[in-house]
Design a protein around this motif. Structure first.
Motif, PDB file in Angstrom:
ATOM      1  N   PHE A 102       0.833  -1.202   0.000  1.00 19.40           N
ATOM      2  CA  PHE A 102       0.000   0.000   0.000  1.00 19.40           C
ATOM      3  C   PHE A 102       0.875   1.263   0.000  1.00 19.40           C
ATOM      4  O   PHE A 102       0.633   2.207  -0.756  1.00 19.40           O
ATOM      5  CB  PHE A 102      -0.915  -0.012   1.236  1.00 19.40           C
ATOM      6  CG  PHE A 102      -1.844   1.156   1.297  1.00 19.40           C
ATOM      7  CD1 PHE A 102      -3.044   1.133   0.615  1.00 19.40           C
ATOM      8  CD2 PHE A 102      -1.509   2.293   2.034  1.00 19.40           C
ATOM      9  CE1 PHE A 102      -3.910   2.228   0.663  1.00 19.40           C
ATOM     10  CE2 PHE A 102      -2.361   3.376   2.085  1.00 19.40           C
ATOM     11  CZ  PHE A 102      -3.572   3.345   1.400  1.00 19.40           C
ATOM     12  N   PHE A 103       1.897   1.263   0.860  1.00 16.61           N
ATOM     13  CA  PHE A 103       2.774   2.440   0.919  1.00 16.61           C
ATOM     14  C   PHE A 103       3.536   2.637  -0.394  1.00 16.61           C
ATOM     15  O   PHE A 103       3.790   3.770  -0.803  1.00 16.61           O
ATOM     16  CB  PHE A 103       3.756   2.323   2.097  1.00 16.61           C
ATOM     17  CG  PHE A 103       3.199   2.841   3.393  1.00 16.61           C
ATOM     18  CD1 PHE A 103       2.200   2.156   4.077  1.00 16.61           C
ATOM     19  CD2 PHE A 103       3.667   4.034   3.952  1.00 16.61           C
ATOM     20  CE1 PHE A 103       1.683   2.640   5.267  1.00 16.61           C
ATOM     21  CE2 PHE A 103       3.148   4.527   5.151  1.00 16.61           C
ATOM     22  CZ  PHE A 103       2.162   3.832   5.804  1.00 16.61           C
ATOM     23  N   VAL A 104       3.889   1.535  -1.041  1.00 14.26           N
ATOM     24  CA  VAL A 104       4.587   1.675  -2.325  1.00 14.26           C
ATOM     25  C   VAL A 104       3.613   2.224  -3.373  1.00 14.26           C
ATOM     26  O   VAL A 104       3.920   3.166  -4.102  1.00 14.26           O
ATOM     27  CB  VAL A 104       5.192   0.321  -2.762  1.00 14.26           C
ATOM     28  CG1 VAL A 104       5.689   0.396  -4.208  1.00 14.26           C
ATOM     29  CG2 VAL A 104       6.335  -0.062  -1.814  1.00 14.26           C
ATOM     30  N   LYS A 105       2.406   1.660  -3.407  1.00 16.08           N
ATOM     31  CA  LYS A 105       1.434   2.081  -4.421  1.00 16.08           C
ATOM     32  C   LYS A 105       1.016   3.549  -4.224  1.00 16.08           C
ATOM     33  O   LYS A 105       0.892   4.294  -5.182  1.00 16.08           O
ATOM     34  CB  LYS A 105       0.200   1.179  -4.363  1.00 16.08           C
ATOM     35  CG  LYS A 105      -0.858   1.564  -5.382  1.00 16.08           C
ATOM     36  CD  LYS A 105      -1.918   0.485  -5.581  1.00 16.08           C
ATOM     37  CE  LYS A 105      -2.899   0.917  -6.660  1.00 16.08           C
ATOM     38  NZ  LYS A 105      -4.072   0.038  -6.702  1.00 16.08           N
ATOM     39  N   TYR A 106       0.799   3.932  -2.972  1.00 19.72           N
ATOM     40  CA  TYR A 106       0.308   5.297  -2.708  1.00 19.72           C
ATOM     41  C   TYR A 106       1.402   6.160  -2.083  1.00 19.72           C
ATOM     42  O   TYR A 106       1.137   7.004  -1.237  1.00 19.72           O
ATOM     43  CB  TYR A 106      -0.946   5.241  -1.835  1.00 19.72           C
ATOM     44  CG  TYR A 106      -2.093   4.568  -2.548  1.00 19.72           C
ATOM     45  CD1 TYR A 106      -2.754   5.212  -3.589  1.00 19.72           C
ATOM     46  CD2 TYR A 106      -2.483   3.277  -2.221  1.00 19.72           C
ATOM     47  CE1 TYR A 106      -3.784   4.591  -4.280  1.00 19.72           C
ATOM     48  CE2 TYR A 106      -3.520   2.645  -2.902  1.00 19.72           C
ATOM     49  CZ  TYR A 106      -4.165   3.306  -3.929  1.00 19.72           C
ATOM     50  OH  TYR A 106      -5.191   2.689  -4.614  1.00 19.72           O
ATOM     51  N   GLN A 107       2.632   5.960  -2.509  1.00 23.31           N
ATOM     52  CA  GLN A 107       3.781   6.658  -1.921  1.00 23.31           C
ATOM     53  C   GLN A 107       3.692   8.172  -2.048  1.00 23.31           C
ATOM     54  O   GLN A 107       4.344   8.888  -1.294  1.00 23.31           O
ATOM     55  CB  GLN A 107       5.081   6.152  -2.542  1.00 23.31           C
ATOM     56  CG  GLN A 107       5.134   6.279  -4.054  1.00 23.31           C
ATOM     57  CD  GLN A 107       6.402   5.676  -4.631  1.00 23.31           C
ATOM     58  OE1 GLN A 107       7.419   6.345  -4.744  1.00 23.31           O
ATOM     59  NE2 GLN A 107       6.350   4.396  -4.962  1.00 23.31           N
ATOM     60  N   ASP A 108       2.904   8.668  -3.001  1.00 25.56           N
ATOM     61  CA  ASP A 108       2.784  10.129  -3.168  1.00 25.56           C
ATOM     62  C   ASP A 108       1.683  10.735  -2.313  1.00 25.56           C
ATOM     63  O   ASP A 108       1.476  11.945  -2.346  1.00 25.56           O
ATOM     64  CB  ASP A 108       2.510  10.460  -4.644  1.00 25.56           C
ATOM     65  CG  ASP A 108       3.668  10.061  -5.532  1.00 25.56           C
ATOM     66  OD1 ASP A 108       4.819  10.381  -5.164  1.00 25.56           O
ATOM     67  OD2 ASP A 108       3.436   9.410  -6.567  1.00 25.56           O
ATOM     68  N   ARG A 109       0.962   9.914  -1.551  1.00 20.09           N
ATOM     69  CA  ARG A 109      -0.227  10.409  -0.858  1.00 20.09           C
ATOM     70  C   ARG A 109      -0.134  10.291   0.660  1.00 20.09           C
ATOM     71  O   ARG A 109      -1.089  10.648   1.359  1.00 20.09           O
ATOM     72  CB  ARG A 109      -1.452   9.632  -1.344  1.00 20.09           C
ATOM     73  CG  ARG A 109      -1.527   9.486  -2.870  1.00 20.09           C
ATOM     74  CD  ARG A 109      -1.827  10.789  -3.549  1.00 20.09           C
ATOM     75  NE  ARG A 109      -3.224  11.149  -3.335  1.00 20.09           N
ATOM     76  CZ  ARG A 109      -4.230  10.622  -4.049  1.00 20.09           C
ATOM     77  NH1 ARG A 109      -3.996   9.723  -4.988  1.00 20.09           N
ATOM     78  NH2 ARG A 109      -5.459  10.995  -3.810  1.00 20.09           N
ATOM     79  N   LEU A 110       0.969   9.783   1.163  1.00 14.43           N
ATOM     80  CA  LEU A 110       1.069   9.500   2.601  1.00 14.43           C
ATOM     81  C   LEU A 110       2.114  10.398   3.247  1.00 14.43           C
ATOM     82  O   LEU A 110       3.182  10.641   2.682  1.00 14.43           O
ATOM     83  CB  LEU A 110       1.439   8.024   2.804  1.00 14.43           C
ATOM     84  CG  LEU A 110       0.375   7.045   2.285  1.00 14.43           C
ATOM     85  CD1 LEU A 110       0.966   5.648   2.089  1.00 14.43           C
ATOM     86  CD2 LEU A 110      -0.809   6.998   3.255  1.00 14.43           C
ATOM     87  N   LEU A 111       1.781  10.891   4.430  1.00 13.70           N
ATOM     88  CA  LEU A 111       2.668  11.818   5.140  1.00 13.70           C
ATOM     89  C   LEU A 111       2.940  11.284   6.537  1.00 13.70           C
ATOM     90  O   LEU A 111       2.019  10.795   7.199  1.00 13.70           O
ATOM     91  CB  LEU A 111       1.998  13.180   5.319  1.00 13.70           C
ATOM     92  CG  LEU A 111       1.392  13.845   4.086  1.00 13.70           C
ATOM     93  CD1 LEU A 111       0.598  15.061   4.515  1.00 13.70           C
ATOM     94  CD2 LEU A 111       2.487  14.267   3.130  1.00 13.70           C
TER      95      LEU A 111
END
Ligand SMILES: [Zn+2]
Length: 369
Positions: free
Chosen positions: A291-300
């Motif tokens: 999930f973190f790899v797929k949405y790496q641009d959306r997580l802070l």
């Protein structure tokens, strides 16, 4: 006892359909603290691999007291936190006083930035004009975003006419649009873990927390439901596609990452912050990694409550492949955590790059490429 049934209270299933009671008195969940005998490599991570922006900071006296601020700087250095974003919902004169304390410190003036608040009380005629004017003044004074909009929004805050202020109330639209115009992110905490609405029985994952903290119980007859709040929140996010929203605590969907993924897919203006849901990230290391790899641009990255000794648990979950280690608050999670082993490029995005991207007023220097 039949298939699919549980053993009666005080007993456990020792063979299929065969319940037995222990011969010794059973400890309570408070007192049962088994020592793990698992022997496996441990990699404690006292200091993050890359500098970090804490998007969900709650410094307290550090923003009113120069000595406490310097002390926090030393703690941030030890943890490799490059910048603390204070999300204390502070406006007007209080905001200016805190900005002055930060600005007066040679060591800390580029290490702390402050979000302003929105006063959501008494929404009604004339409210939006005042709120937009306050927001513009606070940004002019140096605030770099809005937040944290607290969980009372939707749950309990009332409008001037006495009705519940819904998260998607159109009376608020001018403020969200103003945030888009000012190019500042809106950091919003909606609701709480789903189990806080559920029956407080021995199947509730948060039984202990609910028993310890009365303010975290949301009886159905007194509060809107979890799903009602999620629907209102998502309506808000959809209605303002030009406003950047950061959902605190991964929107309380860290226990259902596919749901958060669907939100990200549908709403490109939505980001999420990882504070205080590490227990859910670390109990599903493979799914969380992907999930973190797929949405790496959306997580802070964000921590919430400022406790320097708790940050290294996050570094260890994000940076290692460690197995079965303790979380920092036993009342949140009685289970163990696993490292999700994020690649360096993803770590950099979650630790600082995404926060820089959505918050133009954060200082640009000192961050690795
Ligand atoms: Zn917070």
């Amino acid at each position: 006892m039949k298939d699919g049934e549980d053993c009666p209270a005080g007993m456990t299933e020792v063979r299929p359909r065969n319940c037995r009671a222990p011969e010794m008195p059973a400890p309570s969940i408070l007192d049962y603290r088994p020592r793990s005998t698992l022997v496996t490599a441990e990699h404690k991570v006292p200091k993050a691999k890359y500098p970090v922006i804490d998007f969900h900071g709650h410094p307290g006296s550090q923003l009113t007291n120069a000595a406490a601020l310097e002390q926090m700087g030393a703690e941030m250095d030890a943890l490799n936190i490059g910048l603390m974003l204070a999300a204390n919902n502070v406006m007007g004169e209080n905001l200016k006083r805190q900005l002055a304390v930060v600005g007066a410190s040679a060591k800390m003036k580029n290490r702390v930035r402050i979000l302003t608040g929105i006063d959501l009380r008494n929404v009604g005629p004339g409210w939006a004009e005042r709120a937009v004017a306050q927001l513009e003044a606070d940004v002019a004074a140096g605030a770099v975003g809005v937040g944290e909009i607290g969980k009372g929004f939707g749950l309990s805050i009332k409008k001037a006419d006495g009705t519940r202020l819904r998260i998607d109330d159109p009376d608020l639209d001018p403020v969200w649009d103003a945030a888009a115009g000012l190019k500042i992110p809106v950091f919003i905490h909606t609701a709480d873990p789903q189990e806080f609405w559920d029956e407080i029985d021995y199947k509730n994952e948060r039984w202990l927390e609910l028993a310890l903290f009365p303010g975290r119980r949301y009886p159905k007859d007194q509060y809107p439901s979890f799903e009602e709040l999620m629907t209102e929140r998502d309506n808000l996010f959809r209605r303002h596609p030009k406003t950047l929203f950061v959902a605190a605590h991964m929107g309380w969907h860290a226990n259902d990452l596919a749901r958060l993924g669907r939100m990200f897919d549908e709403m490109p203006n939505v980001y999420a912050e990882v504070g205080a849901v590490l227990y859910d990230i670390g109990r599903q290391p493979r799914v969380a990694h992907d999930f973190f790899v797929k949405y790496q641009d959306r997580l802070l990255f964000g921590k919430d409550s400022y406790q320097p000794e708790e940050y290294p648990y996050y570094w260890r979950v994000f940076e290692t492949r460690d197995e079965y280690f303790d979380y920092y608050r036993p009342y949140h999670a009685f289970w163990k955590l696993y490292g999700i082993d994020l690649p360096d490029s993803v770590l950099k995005k979650v630790y600082y790059q995404n926060a820089l991207t959505i918050t133009p007023a954060i200082p640009r220097t000192g961050w690795p490429k």
